[in-house]
Motif scaffolding. Structure first.
Motif, PDB file in Angstrom:
ATOM      1  N   ASN A 115       0.858  -1.179   0.000  1.00 43.76           N
ATOM      2  CA  ASN A 115       0.000   0.000   0.000  1.00 43.76           C
ATOM      3  C   ASN A 115       0.900   1.237   0.000  1.00 43.76           C
ATOM      4  OD1 ASN A 115      -2.674  -1.349   0.441  1.00 43.76           O
ATOM      5  ND2 ASN A 115      -1.637  -2.040   2.299  1.00 43.76           N
ATOM      6  N   LEU A 116       0.679   2.136  -0.954  1.00 46.64           N
ATOM      7  CA  LEU A 116       1.537   3.311  -1.099  1.00 46.64           C
ATOM      8  C   LEU A 116       0.803   4.572  -0.649  1.00 46.64           C
ATOM      9  CD1 LEU A 116       3.115   2.570  -4.598  1.00 46.64           C
ATOM     10  CD2 LEU A 116       4.055   2.073  -2.344  1.00 46.64           C
ATOM     11  N   PHE A 117       1.528   5.444   0.040  1.00 42.90           N
ATOM     12  CA  PHE A 117       0.969   6.701   0.537  1.00 42.90           C
ATOM     13  C   PHE A 117       1.933   7.838   0.208  1.00 42.90           C
ATOM     14  CE2 PHE A 117      -0.512   3.269   3.222  1.00 42.90           C
ATOM     15  CZ  PHE A 117      -1.865   3.520   3.399  1.00 42.90           C
ATOM     16  N   GLU A 118       1.395   9.059   0.142  1.00 41.96           N
ATOM     17  CA  GLU A 118       2.215  10.241  -0.100  1.00 41.96           C
ATOM     18  C   GLU A 118       1.996  11.254   1.008  1.00 41.96           C
ATOM     19  OE1 GLU A 118       1.930  12.052  -3.928  1.00 41.96           O
ATOM     20  OE2 GLU A 118       1.540  10.151  -4.937  1.00 41.96           O
ATOM     21  N   GLY A 119       3.030  12.043   1.278  1.00 38.45           N
ATOM     22  CA  GLY A 119       2.912  13.097   2.272  1.00 38.45           C
ATOM     23  C   GLY A 119       4.123  14.001   2.245  1.00 38.45           C
ATOM     24  N   GLU A 120       4.236  14.857   3.251  1.00 34.50           N
ATOM     25  CA  GLU A 120       5.352  15.778   3.379  1.00 34.50           C
ATOM     26  C   GLU A 120       6.161  15.427   4.619  1.00 34.50           C
ATOM     27  OE1 GLU A 120       6.203  18.482   1.391  1.00 34.50           O
ATOM     28  OE2 GLU A 120       4.669  17.848  -0.041  1.00 34.50           O
ATOM     29  N   MET A 121       7.490  15.452   4.484  1.00 32.96           N
ATOM     30  CA  MET A 121       8.336  15.210   5.651  1.00 32.96           C
ATOM     31  C   MET A 121       8.049  16.252   6.724  1.00 32.96           C
ATOM     32  SD  MET A 121      10.098  12.483   5.332  1.00 32.96           S
ATOM     33  CE  MET A 121      10.939  12.808   6.887  1.00 32.96           C
ATOM     34  N   ALA A 122       7.930  15.757   7.947  1.00 37.70           N
ATOM     35  CA  ALA A 122       7.655  16.649   9.080  1.00 37.70           C
ATOM     36  C   ALA A 122       8.342  16.072  10.308  1.00 37.70           C
ATOM     37  CB  ALA A 122       6.153  16.799   9.316  1.00 37.70           C
ATOM     38  N   GLY A 123       9.535  16.563  10.621  1.00 40.13           N
ATOM     39  CA  GLY A 123      10.274  16.055  11.773  1.00 40.13           C
ATOM     40  C   GLY A 123      10.682  14.613  11.575  1.00 40.13           C
ATOM     41  N   ASP A 124      10.254  13.741  12.507  1.00 38.81           N
ATOM     42  CA  ASP A 124      10.624  12.320  12.425  1.00 38.81           C
ATOM     43  C   ASP A 124       9.548  11.482  11.767  1.00 38.81           C
ATOM     44  OD1 ASP A 124       8.717  12.473  14.375  1.00 38.81           O
ATOM     45  OD2 ASP A 124       9.787  11.249  15.852  1.00 38.81           O
ATOM     46  N   GLY A 125       8.686  12.112  10.964  1.00 39.80           N
ATOM     47  CA  GLY A 125       7.622  11.367  10.315  1.00 39.80           C
ATOM     48  C   GLY A 125       7.132  12.049   9.053  1.00 39.80           C
ATOM     49  N   VAL A 126       5.943  11.644   8.624  1.00 35.37           N
ATOM     50  CA  VAL A 126       5.341  12.157   7.396  1.00 35.37           C
ATOM     51  C   VAL A 126       3.946  12.687   7.715  1.00 35.37           C
ATOM     52  CG1 VAL A 126       4.607  11.590   5.043  1.00 35.37           C
ATOM     53  CG2 VAL A 126       6.624  10.470   6.018  1.00 35.37           C
ATOM     54  N   ARG A 127       3.664  13.907   7.271  1.00 40.24           N
ATOM     55  CA  ARG A 127       2.339  14.484   7.440  1.00 40.24           C
ATOM     56  C   ARG A 127       1.550  14.267   6.150  1.00 40.24           C
ATOM     57  NH1 ARG A 127       0.029  15.749  11.993  1.00 40.24           N
ATOM     58  NH2 ARG A 127       1.899  16.921  12.627  1.00 40.24           N
ATOM     59  N   LEU A 128       0.418  13.554   6.271  1.00 37.62           N
ATOM     60  CA  LEU A 128      -0.419  13.277   5.118  1.00 37.62           C
ATOM     61  C   LEU A 128      -1.301  14.486   4.811  1.00 37.62           C
ATOM     62  CD1 LEU A 128      -1.446   9.590   5.887  1.00 37.62           C
ATOM     63  CD2 LEU A 128       0.555  10.456   4.689  1.00 37.62           C
ATOM     64  N   ALA A 129      -1.850  14.509   3.586  1.00 40.31           N
ATOM     65  CA  ALA A 129      -2.607  15.672   3.141  1.00 40.31           C
ATOM     66  C   ALA A 129      -3.818  15.964   4.025  1.00 40.31           C
ATOM     67  CB  ALA A 129      -3.052  15.469   1.689  1.00 40.31           C
ATOM     68  N   GLU A 130      -4.472  14.927   4.579  1.00 35.48           N
ATOM     69  CA  GLU A 130      -5.659  15.146   5.409  1.00 35.48           C
ATOM     70  C   GLU A 130      -5.312  15.458   6.859  1.00 35.48           C
ATOM     71  OE1 GLU A 130      -5.874  10.922   7.072  1.00 35.48           O
ATOM     72  OE2 GLU A 130      -5.023  12.839   7.554  1.00 35.48           O
ATOM     73  N   GLY A 131      -3.991  15.516   7.163  1.00 32.07           N
ATOM     74  CA  GLY A 131      -3.568  15.942   8.487  1.00 32.07           C
ATOM     75  C   GLY A 131      -2.989  14.864   9.380  1.00 32.07           C
ATOM     76  N   SER A 132      -3.172  13.576   9.047  1.00 32.86           N
ATOM     77  CA  SER A 132      -2.640  12.499   9.887  1.00 32.86           C
ATOM     78  C   SER A 132      -1.119  12.522   9.868  1.00 32.86           C
ATOM     79  CB  SER A 132      -3.140  11.137   9.407  1.00 32.86           C
ATOM     80  OG  SER A 132      -4.546  11.036   9.515  1.00 32.86           O
ATOM     81  N   PHE A 133      -0.518  12.117  10.985  1.00 35.30           N
ATOM     82  CA  PHE A 133       0.936  12.056  11.105  1.00 35.30           C
ATOM     83  C   PHE A 133       1.361  10.595  11.202  1.00 35.30           C
ATOM     84  CE2 PHE A 133       4.936  12.052  13.533  1.00 35.30           C
ATOM     85  CZ  PHE A 133       5.692  12.900  12.732  1.00 35.30           C
TER      86      PHE A 133
END
Length: 348
Positions: free
Chosen positions: A238-256
């Motif tokens: 399962n593939l997901f996209e997001g933006e790097m944010a600290g030690d994780g990834v922030r998804l477009a709908e806001g989940s970390f």
């Protein structure tokens, strides 16, 4: 037995690159699986090692000796083809001993070695039969026996199990691994079957468009694919996209989404993968895990496993559970997709 090394191999057929700067070391005595889609270059690489194909550039060495200019019959290689290529008018024993007769080995030595290899492949009482009197699995063993009776330094296998049905293929995987371990021969195995590659290989290499995408131990490549192609080709993902944010990834709908370790040199938009078997379904978020809300669409039960298809933000997500596990979610239910941070695969 011998180590095989190919270095910076290139081969073109017209405008198509069949091999693109391929460099691989095949260790002495290891079982190496070459995996890739049709046209990826895996059979071309195998045939280049055997000497049936000449690379445009690059080197092939066996036991440290260059063999690019060495004739096929002098490379001391055994090869099993997809169609077995047995002589229908010869007995099993004569098929196996054919290569020895070509090499002018004495008749007594031929009998001894043929008998020994028949026992090795567990066909000791079938030497007088003809190929048409054998099952598919038995013919495969005859082809393997013929390849190893000459005591080659390297064994090349070009999808030798593809003609067998599923149950027989699984049996022959066990037998092939046993035989390879007993004789300790360096074996290079071409397959398009992911499960077969994972089951048989000490290491695997994934090819795409003639280039080596990734190689390593099966578990390593499966758990840590380097890119989207490797993730999707070896198993499901399962593939997901997001933006790097600290030690994780922030998804477009806001989940970390937390990662297994703080990434280095990563910023901006990224993609990550999660294997379906590492996801769980529940009604509540799990503390310390990554959690995403999703909706169940369909569940397919297939005995040992059940596959659940869900949607998250209009994206399809698949989850695998053991067939005996109770999952109460029904189509249309809202659930929480949960997985451990260490099972998040950040892709390049």
């Amino acid at each position: 037995m011998a180590e095989v090394r190919v270095a910076r191999l290139n081969k073109r057929y017209g405008g198509t690159k069949a091999l693109d700067e391929v460099t691989i070391d095949f260790a002495d005595g290891e079982f190496y699986g070459l995996l890739g889609p049709s046209g990826s270059g895996k059979t071309t690489l195998l045939r280049t090692i055997a000497g049936f194909v000449f690379a445009d550039s690059g080197t092939v060495t066996i036991a440290g000796e260059p063999v690019e200019r060495v004739a096929v019959e002098k490379r001391e290689i055994g090869m099993v083809f997809q169609n077995y290529a047995l002589f229908p008018n010869m007995s099993v024993a004569d098929n196996i001993g054919f290569g020895l007769r070509v090499r002018k080995v004495s008749s007594n030595e031929i009998k001894r070695r043929v008998a020994a290899v028949l026992d090795l492949v567990q066909l000791g009482d079938l030497g007088t039969r003809r190929p048409h009197q054998l099952s598919g699995g038995q013919r495969q063993r005859v082809a393997l026996a013929r390849a190893i009776v000459t005591e080659p330094r390297v064994l090349l296998l070009d999808e030798p199990l593809s003609a067998l049905d599923k149950a027989l293929r699984m049996d022959m995987q066990v037998e092939l691994k046993r035989i390879q371990r007993e004789i300790g021969i360096t074996t290079i195995f071409v397959t398009h079957d992911q499960e077969e590659a994972l089951t048989l290989s000490d290491r695997i290499g994934i090819l795409k468009d003639g280039a080596l995408v990734q190689q390593g131990a099966p578990r390593e490549v499966y758990d840590r694919p380097v890119n989207e192609f490797a993730a999707r080709f070896l198993g499901d993902a399962n593939l997901f996209e997001g933006e790097m944010a600290g030690d994780g990834v922030r998804l477009a709908e806001g989940s970390f989404v937390r990662l297994p370790a703080p990434p280095t040199g990563k910023s901006g938009s990224v993609r990550f993968a999660v294997r379906p078997e590492y996801l769980t379904l529940s009604t509540e978020a799990r503390e310390g895990w990554n959690n995403l809300p999703a909706t169940v669409r369909q569940t397919i039960f297939s005995g040992p496993v059940a596959t659940h298809f869900l949607t998250w933000q209009e994206q399809r997500v698949s989850v695998l559970t053991k067939g005996g596990e109770e999952v109460s979610a029904a189509p249309g239910d809202s659930v929480i997709l949960s997985w451990k941070p260490e099972n998040t695969i950040l892709l390049s």
